[in-house]
Design an enzyme around this catalytic site. Sequence first.
Site, PDB file in Angstrom:
ATOM      1  N   HIS A   1       0.852  -1.186   0.000  1.00 16.29           N
ATOM      2  CA  HIS A   1       0.000   0.000   0.000  1.00 16.29           C
ATOM      3  C   HIS A   1       0.892   1.242   0.000  1.00 16.29           C
ATOM      4  O   HIS A   1       2.076   1.166   0.327  1.00 16.29           O
ATOM      5  CB  HIS A   1      -0.925   0.010   1.216  1.00 16.29           C
ATOM      6  CG  HIS A   1      -0.203   0.216   2.517  1.00 16.29           C
ATOM      7  ND1 HIS A   1       0.395  -0.810   3.207  1.00 16.29           N
ATOM      8  CD2 HIS A   1       0.047   1.334   3.232  1.00 16.29           C
ATOM      9  CE1 HIS A   1       0.971  -0.344   4.299  1.00 16.29           C
ATOM     10  NE2 HIS A   1       0.779   0.956   4.329  1.00 16.29           N
TER      11      HIS A   1
ATOM     12  N   SER B   1       1.645   5.328   1.172  1.00 15.94           N
ATOM     13  CA  SER B   1       1.402   6.393   2.149  1.00 15.94           C
ATOM     14  C   SER B   1       2.585   7.355   2.078  1.00 15.94           C
ATOM     15  O   SER B   1       2.937   7.830   1.000  1.00 15.94           O
ATOM     16  CB  SER B   1       1.207   5.814   3.553  1.00 15.94           C
ATOM     17  OG  SER B   1       2.353   5.096   3.969  1.00 15.94           O
TER      18      SER B   1
ATOM     19  N   HIS C   1      13.256  -6.541  33.250  1.00 11.82           N
ATOM     20  CA  HIS C   1      12.604  -5.654  32.276  1.00 11.82           C
ATOM     21  C   HIS C   1      13.673  -4.931  31.465  1.00 11.82           C
ATOM     22  O   HIS C   1      14.838  -4.860  31.881  1.00 11.82           O
ATOM     23  CB  HIS C   1      11.671  -4.653  32.958  1.00 11.82           C
ATOM     24  CG  HIS C   1      12.387  -3.664  33.840  1.00 11.82           C
ATOM     25  ND1 HIS C   1      12.785  -3.969  35.118  1.00 11.82           N
ATOM     26  CD2 HIS C   1      12.789  -2.389  33.611  1.00 11.82           C
ATOM     27  CE1 HIS C   1      13.389  -2.926  35.664  1.00 11.82           C
ATOM     28  NE2 HIS C   1      13.406  -1.954  34.762  1.00 11.82           N
TER      29      HIS C   1
ATOM     30  N   SER D   1      15.415  -1.807  28.995  1.00 10.75           N
ATOM     31  CA  SER D   1      15.597  -0.376  28.760  1.00 10.75           C
ATOM     32  C   SER D   1      17.048  -0.174  28.322  1.00 10.75           C
ATOM     33  O   SER D   1      17.651  -1.059  27.720  1.00 10.75           O
ATOM     34  CB  SER D   1      15.262   0.419  30.029  1.00 10.75           C
ATOM     35  OG  SER D   1      15.310   1.802  29.772  1.00 10.75           O
TER      36      SER D   1
END
Length: 895
Positions: A437, A439, A579, A581
């Site tokens: 597509h 854009s 986690h 970062s």
Amino acid sequence: MQKMAELLGLRDECGEGTSGAPALAGSCLADNRLNLDVYPDGCRRFLQLFKEQQGEVVVQVEFLRLSSNDCLLDTTLGSLPHLKHLKSLVVKGGHARDEFGSYLHGSLTSLPPDFGNLRCLTHLDLSFNRLSTLPSCILHLPSLRVLLVSHNSLMTLPEDFGCLNKLTFFSAMKNQLKDLPQSIGELSMLQDLDLSENALELLPEEVGNLHNCKELDLSGNRLSSIPDSLANLKCLRRLHLHSNLLVTVPASLASLPNLSRLDLQNNCLRAIPAEIQALPFVHVRGNPLGEAEPSPQADKSGTRRLQTLFLASGEGSFTVTSEGCRVVLACGTRFYFPPGAASDPLRIYFRSLTPDPQCVKLRHHDVLLSRVLELQPHGVQFQQEVQIWMPYISPQTPHQHEVVVRTFSGQSWSDLRTSVKWKRKSKKCVAHCCVLHFSWFLVVSRLVQNECRVPAEGTLLFSSVDPNIKVIFPPGVTKEPRSVKLQVLPVSAEEIQKITADAGCRASPLLCLSQDSTVDFLKPVRIQLPLPPGVTGLNLDRSRLHILHGDLEGQTWNDITSEVVLELTHLYAVFEVTHFSWYWLWYTTKTYIGGIAKKVYERLRLYQVNFIALQRKKDPEQVLLQCVPKHKVWSVLKKLQDRYRGPEPSDMVEMFEGEQFFAAFERGISIDMDRPDCVDGRLSFIFYSHLKNMKEIYVTSPVDRKGQAVKGQVSFYRGAVPDSIPEDASRRRKGPDSLWLATLPIKLPQLKPRWDENPSPLYGFSFPPLNLGNAETGYLTQANLLSIARRVGADWQSIGLNLGLTYQQIERIGYNNREDLNKQILDMLFSWAQQNSEDPDCVSKLITAMKESGRQDIADEVEAIIELGRQKYSESIRRVGLEQESSTEDSAIAM
């Protein structure tokens, strides 16, 4: 001024603001004009005025503009036949956009039957609507001269369309016309016919009866041939036939006496008559000239060669059929549409845009390498992947970064799978990607990204930039598979020492980890980082080793050494986290290491730059401003030194990628304040380290330069900083003193008498007053043309040809004024102006001609003049136009 005073007086007499009604917009008619398309509720205002004033003033309207995106349009159209004096009516869509940014067509599908009673109407614009058939009432408008129905859904024109025998301009561009009525040949006064971007397969022979036609645009259709009768159009100057399916053209076109442009590009022509090929103004690029017809066996085997379209700089669209094609844009961007990518013929629109930091959101350490390429229609799904090759500027740190094409989905930007290649012939880097597509697209350089899918069984991820950096996911770390990305920014010991001024500071590469899940891992993830340079597990002091954790924006850096279990080997540090970062390993004696790391991280994103301000040697009023990275300054100056002169570059300053800054002319020097890139009297720039942060403008001075030179200056100031800049950096830049960056001198020399200062006849020429263009977009006057003439030089002949003058006219002008270049330029420009004074589209043709002649500077000047006129006209409409019912409403509209 007297007319305006009378109108304002009339408004007072009728009781301004009484009963809460809008003041008498009749008002507001500047010269009997009423522009209501600038208001979101324009139709409501018109109906209210018509009702409360009983139409006494409104019926005097001669020029009316409405938005067809207005919900009360149908009711308003029913009142229009009462406007007996109406001369010009514009009912256009395109005043609203969809979620992808495309203009929405208006709701207009028909007109009231008594619309044909507008006996004075000469100009009608119904563009950007939903007309499937041309309303029959239009054929009963006896005075109609200009008709625009472009960007609709017309399948055919009425058989008696030729009864509009006073028509001089007709545009049905971008419809679905498959054929034309024979009566079109009865439009004997037609001068400009635009039928581009339709589905025409045949033209009637009667088209050859348009004896006054000067410009005929049939580009972007499905024509395989054109009638021989076109050779009867003796007044024809420009014939556009590009982007069709032509396999032959009549040789008789070469006999047209006034023809100055014949565009046959991007067709299927394998041979062209010698008479046409010899014409210097014919354009044939993108045709399979000289190639043999493909054999039927080749067609059946699927090896048929695809058509290649070459688009010139002035073109902005092309058509893709089910057969597929290759397309090459003037900027170097290329496309490959495989057979079957589009099931039906599809018109593709494209444009190159200046990056807007409000839309183009760069991530940390990203570098923009190209302009933004917009491809329309947005969101259309192709049946097969379309390949795109975009040229870009090679980044300076190829090892640490990788090049990707980034696209906008309507909600967010995402990176496409990209391959890069160096083109030896063009000496350009090209980024290649595949899409389903269209854009917005741009090319960026980002930190090299390694990624993997983490299953429940666990896995290993390591960096391709530094293989010593590893992330180990143990079994049971997650229930559902998730995607993890790793990026590394190497930081040299020299950089750390330079920024911290501490020879004892060391740091590992900077590690960034991210994932597509918001849930923490079920088990700790092991991270291995190399120890800082010069530090080993045998000689280090553990009290000086710090593990820092930073948020994704780099705003805060926390020492988490005491919160993790740290294992040391001879070369590596290993620790566990749950986690992701930023993580950074530091070795230093400093105590507040978080603040130091924040400072270093900020400085790693800064670029050292210098400002230059140069004046063109032949025209000191033309000033070039540029922000140049420090290492490129002298090479840039070397390229410009033959044409420009000016002071030494400014002192070095530091800027972030995507940071805004302004240039202000001071001490007796000024610029056009109505420029679209002018904010509070200052020119706005956006700094991108690999793009040309350059503008060339014309400056003036309110000081009388006939007696003295003007010694002024240009100062550069910081503007809004990107959202992702650290808070401390943003805070330090507040206040008037901290915004100033640099100041460079500008000198405008004392004026000498010039040939264009005297309004009396020049060099034997006497020019009548001129107003080129139309009332809606503004005019170019005699003074404007004289100003343009000053910019033209020895290239006046090519400009004249692109303007539509014939070779015979150019030769005659050159011969008659053979001793004086200024006379040749003046004669050429004013000859064209007098020939086109009645053409409402002549200004846009002047702009196009300048671009085609390589004079973008003059094209920009004309566009600036027109834009200024448009803005002043719009402001005048707002000032003397419909008053708001309350100050609250007024404020809302102003916002």
